[in-house]
Design a protein around this motif. Structure first.
Motif, PDB file in Angstrom:
ATOM      1  N   ALA A 103       0.838  -1.216   0.000  1.00  0.00           N
ATOM      2  CA  ALA A 103       0.000   0.000   0.000  1.00  0.00           C
ATOM      3  C   ALA A 103       0.865   1.256   0.000  1.00  0.00           C
ATOM      4  CB  ALA A 103      -0.936  -0.013   1.201  1.00  0.00           C
ATOM      5  N   ALA A 104       1.948   1.233   0.799  1.00  0.00           N
ATOM      6  CA  ALA A 104       2.842   2.390   0.866  1.00  0.00           C
ATOM      7  C   ALA A 104       3.605   2.580  -0.443  1.00  0.00           C
ATOM      8  CB  ALA A 104       3.823   2.221   2.033  1.00  0.00           C
ATOM      9  N   VAL A 105       4.056   1.490  -1.043  1.00  0.00           N
ATOM     10  CA  VAL A 105       4.772   1.575  -2.325  1.00  0.00           C
ATOM     11  C   VAL A 105       3.853   2.151  -3.398  1.00  0.00           C
ATOM     12  CG1 VAL A 105       5.802   0.215  -4.187  1.00  0.00           C
ATOM     13  CG2 VAL A 105       6.429  -0.260  -1.818  1.00  0.00           C
ATOM     14  N   ARG A 106       2.613   1.685  -3.433  1.00  0.00           N
ATOM     15  CA  ARG A 106       1.657   2.203  -4.412  1.00  0.00           C
ATOM     16  C   ARG A 106       1.379   3.685  -4.191  1.00  0.00           C
ATOM     17  NH1 ARG A 106      -2.346  -3.076  -4.408  1.00  0.00           N
ATOM     18  NH2 ARG A 106      -1.402  -4.119  -6.207  1.00  0.00           N
ATOM     19  N   TYR A 107       1.376   4.101  -2.943  1.00  0.00           N
ATOM     20  CA  TYR A 107       1.178   5.527  -2.657  1.00  0.00           C
ATOM     21  C   TYR A 107       2.260   6.359  -3.340  1.00  0.00           C
ATOM     22  CZ  TYR A 107       0.792   9.890  -0.024  1.00  0.00           C
ATOM     23  OH  TYR A 107       0.661  11.214   0.325  1.00  0.00           O
ATOM     24  N   PHE A 108       3.514   5.914  -3.217  1.00  0.00           N
ATOM     25  CA  PHE A 108       4.621   6.672  -3.812  1.00  0.00           C
ATOM     26  C   PHE A 108       4.722   6.455  -5.317  1.00  0.00           C
ATOM     27  CE2 PHE A 108       6.053   6.521   0.657  1.00  0.00           C
ATOM     28  CZ  PHE A 108       6.103   7.890   0.868  1.00  0.00           C
ATOM     29  N   GLY A 109       3.954   5.508  -5.844  1.00  0.00           N
ATOM     30  CA  GLY A 109       3.821   5.410  -7.289  1.00  0.00           C
ATOM     31  C   GLY A 109       2.852   6.455  -7.812  1.00  0.00           C
ATOM     32  N   LYS A 110       1.806   6.713  -7.029  1.00  0.00           N
ATOM     33  CA  LYS A 110       0.814   7.720  -7.428  1.00  0.00           C
ATOM     34  C   LYS A 110       1.293   9.131  -7.129  1.00  0.00           C
ATOM     35  CE  LYS A 110      -4.089   8.814  -7.093  1.00  0.00           C
ATOM     36  NZ  LYS A 110      -5.414   8.427  -6.549  1.00  0.00           N
ATOM     37  N   TYR A 111       2.026   9.303  -6.008  1.00  0.00           N
ATOM     38  CA  TYR A 111       2.546  10.618  -5.619  1.00  0.00           C
ATOM     39  C   TYR A 111       4.065  10.504  -5.454  1.00  0.00           C
ATOM     40  CZ  TYR A 111      -2.372  10.804  -4.211  1.00  0.00           C
ATOM     41  OH  TYR A 111      -3.739  10.712  -4.177  1.00  0.00           O
ATOM     42  N   LYS A 119      12.645  11.506  -2.142  1.00  0.00           N
ATOM     43  CA  LYS A 119      13.168  10.997  -0.867  1.00  0.00           C
ATOM     44  C   LYS A 119      12.657   9.585  -0.569  1.00  0.00           C
ATOM     45  CE  LYS A 119       9.511  13.160   1.921  1.00  0.00           C
ATOM     46  NZ  LYS A 119       9.221  14.130   3.010  1.00  0.00           N
ATOM     47  N   ALA A 120      11.578   9.183  -1.238  1.00  0.00           N
ATOM     48  CA  ALA A 120      11.033   7.838  -1.019  1.00  0.00           C
ATOM     49  C   ALA A 120      11.683   6.798  -1.923  1.00  0.00           C
ATOM     50  CB  ALA A 120       9.526   7.851  -1.256  1.00  0.00           C
ATOM     51  N   PHE A 121      12.351   7.251  -2.989  1.00  0.00           N
ATOM     52  CA  PHE A 121      12.915   6.328  -3.974  1.00  0.00           C
ATOM     53  C   PHE A 121      13.869   5.306  -3.352  1.00  0.00           C
ATOM     54  CE2 PHE A 121      16.197   5.363  -7.218  1.00  0.00           C
ATOM     55  CZ  PHE A 121      15.404   4.627  -8.092  1.00  0.00           C
ATOM     56  N   PRO A 122      14.837   5.716  -2.506  1.00  0.00           N
ATOM     57  CA  PRO A 122      15.740   4.714  -1.906  1.00  0.00           C
ATOM     58  C   PRO A 122      14.993   3.684  -1.062  1.00  0.00           C
ATOM     59  CG  PRO A 122      16.609   6.937  -1.613  1.00  0.00           C
ATOM     60  CD  PRO A 122      15.214   7.086  -2.103  1.00  0.00           C
ATOM     61  N   GLU A 123      13.916   4.115  -0.386  1.00  0.00           N
ATOM     62  CA  GLU A 123      13.153   3.184   0.436  1.00  0.00           C
ATOM     63  C   GLU A 123      12.334   2.228  -0.416  1.00  0.00           C
ATOM     64  OE1 GLU A 123      13.664   2.982   3.558  1.00  0.00           O
ATOM     65  OE2 GLU A 123      14.906   4.795   3.663  1.00  0.00           O
ATOM     66  N   VAL A 124      11.835   2.734  -1.535  1.00  0.00           N
ATOM     67  CA  VAL A 124      11.052   1.886  -2.432  1.00  0.00           C
ATOM     68  C   VAL A 124      11.917   0.766  -2.999  1.00  0.00           C
ATOM     69  CG1 VAL A 124       9.837   1.808  -4.645  1.00  0.00           C
ATOM     70  CG2 VAL A 124       9.363   3.670  -3.042  1.00  0.00           C
ATOM     71  N   ILE A 125      13.068   1.122  -3.568  1.00  0.00           N
ATOM     72  CA  ILE A 125      13.923   0.078  -4.162  1.00  0.00           C
ATOM     73  C   ILE A 125      14.596  -0.760  -3.081  1.00  0.00           C
ATOM     74  CG2 ILE A 125      14.306   1.398  -6.265  1.00  0.00           C
ATOM     75  CD1 ILE A 125      17.045   2.189  -5.196  1.00  0.00           C
ATOM     76  N   GLY A 126      14.700  -0.203  -1.876  1.00  0.00           N
ATOM     77  CA  GLY A 126      15.272  -0.967  -0.765  1.00  0.00           C
ATOM     78  C   GLY A 126      14.386  -2.107  -0.318  1.00  0.00           C
ATOM     79  N   ARG A 127      13.114  -2.077  -0.752  1.00  0.00           N
ATOM     80  CA  ARG A 127      12.169  -3.125  -0.384  1.00  0.00           C
ATOM     81  C   ARG A 127      12.183  -4.301  -1.365  1.00  0.00           C
ATOM     82  NH1 ARG A 127       9.657  -4.101   4.493  1.00  0.00           N
ATOM     83  NH2 ARG A 127       9.325  -2.106   5.584  1.00  0.00           N
TER      84      ARG A 127
END
Length: 358
Positions: free
Chosen positions: A248-256, A260-268
């Motif tokens: 759900a959090a990853v999808r949020y940062f896909g829509k918005y 600063k979220a990019f490293p956390e997204v790929i870190g998952r």
């Protein structure tokens, strides 16, 4: 003698069944005809009522019966198609009459209560003539095991625009052992007619007390409703161990997208959880760059079809030149080549189709 008796009993049973079916057909037709007459009569009153005076006594009398209540709802729907302004005026003017029926329908059977909760929402009574008695009735339905009662009550609470009652209903659902589909909760919250940002703020205050499936439903609602909560979502992305919450959090940062979220997204990215990997591949199209392309190319070599497909789709959305993807299209991995070529061809067909339509 015994055989003749059994045949006679069988014939009598068959005759009884045929008689009952005929009776039901006649009664259902009569009920439908009666409801249609109610609907036509109520519709005519609505059309003329604003200028000639509204017969509220007649309306009140008809709404005491469930067929009249449903006919009123159908008449409102017809009026909405014909005259949106008059439709809204009727909802306001009749909301007080609907509110007076709470004590009547609260003593009826479960299905009639569910129908009344639906009409409270569709008629606007829960918005224009809300009362303490009405909210007590709706909260009681939220506790009911019948899905129609709970769903219609939740819809009505959201239509009221009162965040405190919606939060109260969510807490009741969370504490209940009765299953409530998380997708329904998300859809209900999206129909909230009040201040969404206020509702989301109240939701953040109670999420820690919610069950995982309820938290996911609330996070999905926030994703659809607002892009102002990136910091809170980033905390979930960093700290949560629940797969669905992370998705759900990853999808949020896909829509918005937020850098600063990019490293956390790929870190998952995790070789053990293809579901998260597939979603990440899908949202990376929102973060164009060399590192993104490198990750997406690696995703094309995944064993999982969903990961490969989403990676290929994201690459096609980024619209790279041929030199950028040459190593894939001319590489040794047939699955990667096939996935990327398919998605690129689909994108080209869609682009040509758009040009033709234009």
């Amino acid at each position: 003698m015994n055989v003749q008796f059994l045949i006679g009993c069988y014939a009598l049973i068959c005759l009884s069944i045929i008689t009952y079916n005929c009776y039901c057909i006649v009664m259902f037709r009569y009920r439908d005809t009666s409801r249609e007459k109610y609907r036509e009569s109520l519709y005519e009153q609505m059309l003329s009522g604003m200028s000639e005076g509204y017969d509220k006594g007649y309306l009140r009398k008809k709404l005491y019966k469930i067929d009249g209540l449903l006919a009123y709802d159908e008449a409102l729907s017809d009026l909405k198609k014909e005259n949106a302004q008059l439709y809204e005026e009727c909802r306001k003017n009749n909301s007080e009459i609907i509110r007076e029926l709470v004590h009547v329908y609260s003593g009826r059977n479960v299905m009639q209560q569910a129908c009344f909760a639906y009409v409270l929402c569709s008629s606007g009574a829960v918005r224009y003539s809300a009362s303490e008695e009405m909210f007590i009735f709706l909260m009681r339905l939220i506790r009911n095991s019948n899905i129609y009662c709970r769903e219609n009550a939740m819809r009505s609470l959201c239509a009221s625009g009162r965040a405190e009652f919606v939060i109260g209903a969510l807490e009741i659902i969370n504490d209940s052992d009765i299953y409530y589909n998380p997708k329904l909760i998300t859809e209900d919250l999206l129909s909230f007619s009040g201040d969404r940002e206020l509702l989301i703020d109240r939701i953040w205050q109670v999420t820690d007390r919610m069950k995982p499936e309820m938290r996911v439903a609330l996070l999905n609602f926030i994703r659809f409703a607002s892009g102002k909560w990136g910091d809170r979502m980033l905390e979930i992305l960093k700290e949560s161990s629940d797969t669905e919450e992370v998705i759900a959090a990853v999808r949020y940062f896909g829509k918005y997208p937020e850098q600063k979220a990019f490293p956390e997204v790929i870190g998952r990215l995790d070789t053990e959880q293809w579901e998260i990997n597939a979603v990440i591949m899908s949202v990376l199209a929102s973060y164009p760059g060399e590192e993104t392309m490198k990750i997406l190319k690696a995703g094309l070599c995944s064993r999982n079809w969903y990961v490969r497909n989403n990676a290929a789709e994201s690459i096609s959305r980024l619209d790279p030149d041929y030199d950028t993807i040459r190593d894939v299209l001319e590489g040794q991995d047939p699955y990667a080549r096939q996935a990327l070529r398919f998605r690129m061809e689909q994108a080209m067909k869609k682009e040509k189709g758009g040009e033709c339509n234009g």
